[in-house]
Structures are given as structure tokens and as C-alpha cells.
Design a protein around this motif. Structure first.
Motif, short mmCIF file in Angstrom:
data_model
loop_
_atom_site.label_atom_id
_atom_site.label_comp_id
_atom_site.label_asym_id
_atom_site.label_seq_id
_atom_site.Cartn_x
_atom_site.Cartn_y
_atom_site.Cartn_z
N SER A 259 0.90 -1.27 0.08
CA SER A 259 -0.13 0.44 -0.23
C SER A 259 0.53 1.12 -0.19
CB SER A 259 -1.01 0.38 1.04
OG SER A 259 -2.07 1.25 1.01
N ALA A 260 1.93 1.40 0.58
CA ALA A 260 2.96 2.17 0.57
C ALA A 260 3.92 2.71 -0.58
CB ALA A 260 3.43 2.46 2.49
N LEU A 261 3.77 1.84 -1.02
CA LEU A 261 4.47 1.63 -2.38
C LEU A 261 3.14 2.12 -3.41
CD1 LEU A 261 6.47 -1.20 -3.11
CD2 LEU A 261 7.18 0.98 -2.80
N GLY A 262 2.25 2.03 -3.27
CA GLY A 262 1.35 2.68 -4.42
C GLY A 262 1.10 4.36 -3.90
N HIS A 263 0.32 4.63 -2.39
CA HIS A 263 0.82 5.58 -2.09
C HIS A 263 1.76 6.27 -2.83
CE1 HIS A 263 0.13 9.39 0.54
NE2 HIS A 263 -0.75 8.93 0.70
N ALA A 264 3.57 6.10 -2.69
CA ALA A 264 3.98 6.99 -3.23
C ALA A 264 4.36 7.04 -5.16
CB ALA A 264 5.41 6.52 -2.55
N ARG A 265 3.22 5.93 -4.99
CA ARG A 265 3.41 6.14 -6.75
C ARG A 265 4.84 5.51 -7.36
NH1 ARG A 265 0.29 11.44 -9.49
NH2 ARG A 265 -1.51 11.32 -8.35
N LEU A 266 5.35 4.30 -6.35
CA LEU A 266 6.64 3.81 -7.03
C LEU A 266 6.48 2.40 -6.94
CD1 LEU A 266 8.64 4.57 -3.67
CD2 LEU A 266 8.80 5.73 -6.05
N ALA A 267 6.81 1.79 -8.19
CA ALA A 267 7.47 0.48 -8.51
C ALA A 267 8.05 -0.22 -7.48
CB ALA A 267 7.39 0.30 -9.93
N GLY A 268 7.78 -1.49 -7.33
CA GLY A 268 8.52 -2.68 -6.59
C GLY A 268 8.17 -3.49 -5.98
N THR A 269 7.72 -4.39 -5.92
CA THR A 269 8.17 -5.74 -4.78
C THR A 269 7.84 -5.50 -2.91
OG1 THR A 269 10.19 -6.77 -5.40
CG2 THR A 269 8.99 -7.06 -6.48
N VAL A 270 6.99 -6.59 -2.89
CA VAL A 270 7.43 -6.59 -1.22
C VAL A 270 8.16 -7.89 -1.27
CG1 VAL A 270 6.55 -6.85 0.94
CG2 VAL A 270 5.77 -4.46 -0.94
N VAL A 271 8.61 -8.38 0.27
CA VAL A 271 9.49 -9.93 0.40
C VAL A 271 8.62 -10.54 1.99
CG1 VAL A 271 9.89 -10.40 -2.04
CG2 VAL A 271 11.23 -9.20 0.07
N GLU A 272 8.35 -11.40 1.55
CA GLU A 272 8.12 -11.84 3.60
C GLU A 272 8.73 -12.59 3.94
OE1 GLU A 272 4.30 -12.12 5.23
OE2 GLU A 272 3.33 -11.92 2.63
N LEU A 273 10.20 -12.73 4.80
CA LEU A 273 11.70 -13.50 5.02
C LEU A 273 11.44 -13.91 6.06
CD1 LEU A 273 14.00 -11.64 2.23
CD2 LEU A 273 12.70 -13.55 1.83
N ALA A 274 12.00 -14.99 6.26
CA ALA A 274 12.39 -15.42 7.39
C ALA A 274 14.36 -15.47 7.42
CB ALA A 274 12.80 -17.27 7.33
N PRO A 275 14.63 -15.78 8.35
CA PRO A 275 16.76 -14.99 8.42
C PRO A 275 17.23 -16.74 7.25
CG PRO A 275 15.69 -14.35 10.37
CD PRO A 275 14.69 -14.82 10.16
N ASP A 276 18.29 -16.16 6.89
CA ASP A 276 19.01 -17.30 6.30
C ASP A 276 20.68 -17.91 7.77
OD1 ASP A 276 20.39 -18.71 4.33
OD2 ASP A 276 21.88 -18.53 5.60
N ARG A 277 20.07 -18.90 8.56
CA ARG A 277 20.92 -19.61 9.21
C ARG A 277 22.26 -20.66 8.46
NH1 ARG A 277 18.90 -18.22 14.39
NH2 ARG A 277 15.77 -17.22 14.24
N ASP A 278 22.05 -20.37 7.57
CA ASP A 278 23.25 -21.83 7.04
C ASP A 278 24.83 -20.94 7.11
OD1 ASP A 278 21.52 -24.29 8.37
OD2 ASP A 278 20.06 -23.58 5.41
N GLY A 279 24.16 -19.46 6.30
CA GLY A 279 24.97 -19.38 5.22
C GLY A 279 25.79 -19.60 4.40
N LEU A 280 27.43 -19.59 4.23
CA LEU A 280 27.18 -20.18 2.32
C LEU A 280 27.72 -21.99 2.60
CD1 LEU A 280 29.18 -19.31 0.42
CD2 LEU A 280 31.64 -19.63 1.24
N VAL A 281 27.03 -22.01 0.99
CA VAL A 281 27.31 -23.52 1.26
C VAL A 281 27.52 -23.71 -0.03
CG1 VAL A 281 25.56 -25.56 0.95
CG2 VAL A 281 25.03 -23.64 2.60
N SER A 282 28.44 -24.84 0.05
CA SER A 282 29.79 -25.03 -0.97
C SER A 282 29.26 -26.45 -1.32
CB SER A 282 31.14 -25.23 -0.83
OG SER A 282 31.54 -23.14 -0.32
N GLY A 283 29.23 -26.76 -2.79
CA GLY A 283 29.54 -28.25 -2.94
C GLY A 283 29.01 -28.53 -4.91
#
Length: 283
Positions: A259-283
């Protein structure tokens, strides 16, 4: 040689923690490096408009680690570049690990210049980091298991270098003390959300000076807090705005962000995220 590594996004500063703390987030950059007759670079996902040649960050890091540029470097990133989400640190870290660096964190910090972003991507979770006597020193910080974030990501980019130029050369001692006090509140509150003060994400060192670069940030943050966010601030150097939430409030806060993006007439996205707890993964 064939190597693949994945590193998470990160949000630094978190209000008062300027250049000191960062939180790893569940968006990822994956880099694959293989031997090839000559350098080739392919980009997928976010950042496909970036240079796919020897100037590409992943290619530069991988070539430095390998000692030559006879490499095929493939980058697949979910992290929007130049949005304050640690895209460069994650890609540099993943490229260093994929190319076989014995200390990919040190390589990433040297290439990208921000120890806290690279450290969060390396370790996962919430960290504080500094370069001490030429060595990257990282300390994990406690993080409440209930913590989630909502990130409002405008389509417009803001280069970190431009955001840095907006900062003053000197600061008032009272402003530094203001931030140090709130940083203590923030660290305690992120470890236990019940103790997170409404003042913990206030800042006088970077957000006020960068405000003219993205004037809508204050309005967006206000909308997020009104919808139930425990705190809201610029993510890194911006222009993304991050809100601290729980799973119970995430949906309402995300809707307020849209809603705030729309009110400001801005294009964009909103994402809901959990913290990552694994960090760098190699393999």
C-alpha cells in the motif's frame, strides 16, 4: 575444476548499527565456476543487466582465486542488486568459494569492502564484524527464533557509492552516543523480541543524510510500523526498507508495504523472509 557455492543476502546497519552488524536473509546467490578455454560469464535471475565480461564481480573474484581467467562463471541470483540487500557481498563470497579459495570470507571482504555483509552471508544469522590488524573478525549474535522480516524493495537502484557520498565527513559526538545507545537496545531486542524497544532502530549516522536519495523511505517505514512491525529502517544503504516482524504480523505488514508503494506511486516488490541461518554452502 568445477565448484558451486551459494550465499544468502544480507541486510546491514539495521538502523543504528552502521557498518557494524548485518542479518542474513533467505534470498540467495549461487555461483558455479568451471574450467573453460576462455572466460565466459552467464547471468540468471536478478542482475542480468550487469556486465557479463571480465569486469563482472563474480568473474573478477573467481579469476583472482584461480590465478587465471580460463573459466566459465555462471551466476544465478535472487538478490536484487543495488537495493541494500548485500548482493555484491553474496556474489563475491560465493564466487570465491566456488573457485576454491581457502578463505572465501577474506576474499569477499577484500573484493567488496564491507565485512559485516560478507560475514553475515558467510555465517548466516545475525553477526557483527570488523577488520582488525588485517584480519576479518566475526562474532555471531543471538537472534530470536520468532524473528521474520518484511522488505519493501523499490524498483529503482541506489548504488552504495552514491549513498556513501551523501554522508558527512564529521559527526557530532551526541549523534554517535545516540547510535551507540540504540545499538545496545537493538542487539538485546533482536535476541528477544519481547525486549525490542520501539527506539532501537533509530539512527542519526546515515539514514537522515541519505533521506534525500529516497524521500519515500520515511513514509514507508511509518506505514510498516503502524501495521504492526516491531521496527523499520533502511536496509543497508537503501533504498529497500526492512521491517522486523513475526509470523503473526508478517502478512499485515507486507500488505502495508504494498500500500505504501502504491501511495508513493512507486514500482517495487514486497517480500516476506525468514533469516538465513546456514550461511555459505559449498558443494
Amino acid at each position: 575444476m568445477t565448484g558451486t557455492a551459494r550465499a544468502p543476502a544480507s541486510s546491514a546497519n539495521l538502523g543504528p548499527g552502521f557498518d557494524a552488524i548485518a542479518l542474513a536473509l533467505g534470498l540467495y546467490a549461487t555461483v558455479e565456476v568451471t574450467d573453460a578455454p576462455s572466460l565466459t560469464v552467464t547471468m540468471h535471475g536478478q542482475g542480468t543487466h550487469l556486465a557479463a565480461d571480465a569486469t563482472n564481480l563474480a568473474a573478477r573474484v573467481a579469476s583472482e582465486v584461480a590465478g587465471h581467467d580460463r573459466l566459465a562463471v555462471a551466476v544465478h541470483s535472487e538478490i536484487p542488486p543495488a537495493r541494500g540487500l548485500g548482493s555484491s557481498a553474496a556474489i563475491a563470497l560465493a564466487a570465491a568459494a566456488a573457485a576454491g579459495a581457502p578463505d572465501p570470507l577474506a576474499v569477499a571482504v577484500m573484493a567488496e569492502g564491507h565485512p559485516e555483509n560478507a560475514a553475515a552471508s558467510f555465517c548466516g544469522g545475525l553477526v557483527t564484524a570488523a577488520v582488525c590488524d588485517g584480519e576479518v573478525v566475526v562474532a555471531p549474535l543471538a537472534l530470536d527464533p520468532a524473528l521474520r522480516v518484511v522488505v519493501v524493495v523499490p524498483d529503482a537502484e541506489l548504488a552504495t557509492a552514491e549513498a556513501r557520498r551523501a554522508l558527512p565527513a564529521t559527526l557530532a559526538r551526541s549523534d554517535v552516543v545516540f547510535n551507540l545507545q540504540r545499538l545496545g537496545l537493538l542487539i538485546a531486542g533482536l535476541a528477544d523480541l519481547d525486549a525490542l524497544s520501539s527506539h532501537a532502530m533509530e539512527d542519526r549516522l546515515h539514514q537522515p543524510w541519505r533521506a534525500p536519495l529516497f524521500p519515500a523511505a520515511a513514509h514507508i517505514a511509518e506505514r510498516l510500523r503502524a501495521a504492526g512491525a516491531l521496527g523499520a529502517c533502511w536496509s543497508g544503504a537503501g533504498p529497500s526498507v526492512l521491517a522486523v516482524v513475526t509470523s503473526a504480523t508478517s502478512g499485515a505488514v507486507a500488505e502495508a508495504g504494498r500500500s505504501a508503494l502504491g501511495h508513493a506511486r512507486l514500482a517495487g516488490t514486497v517480500v516476506e523472509l525468514a533469516p538465513d541461518r546456514d550461511g555459505l554452502v559449498s558443494g
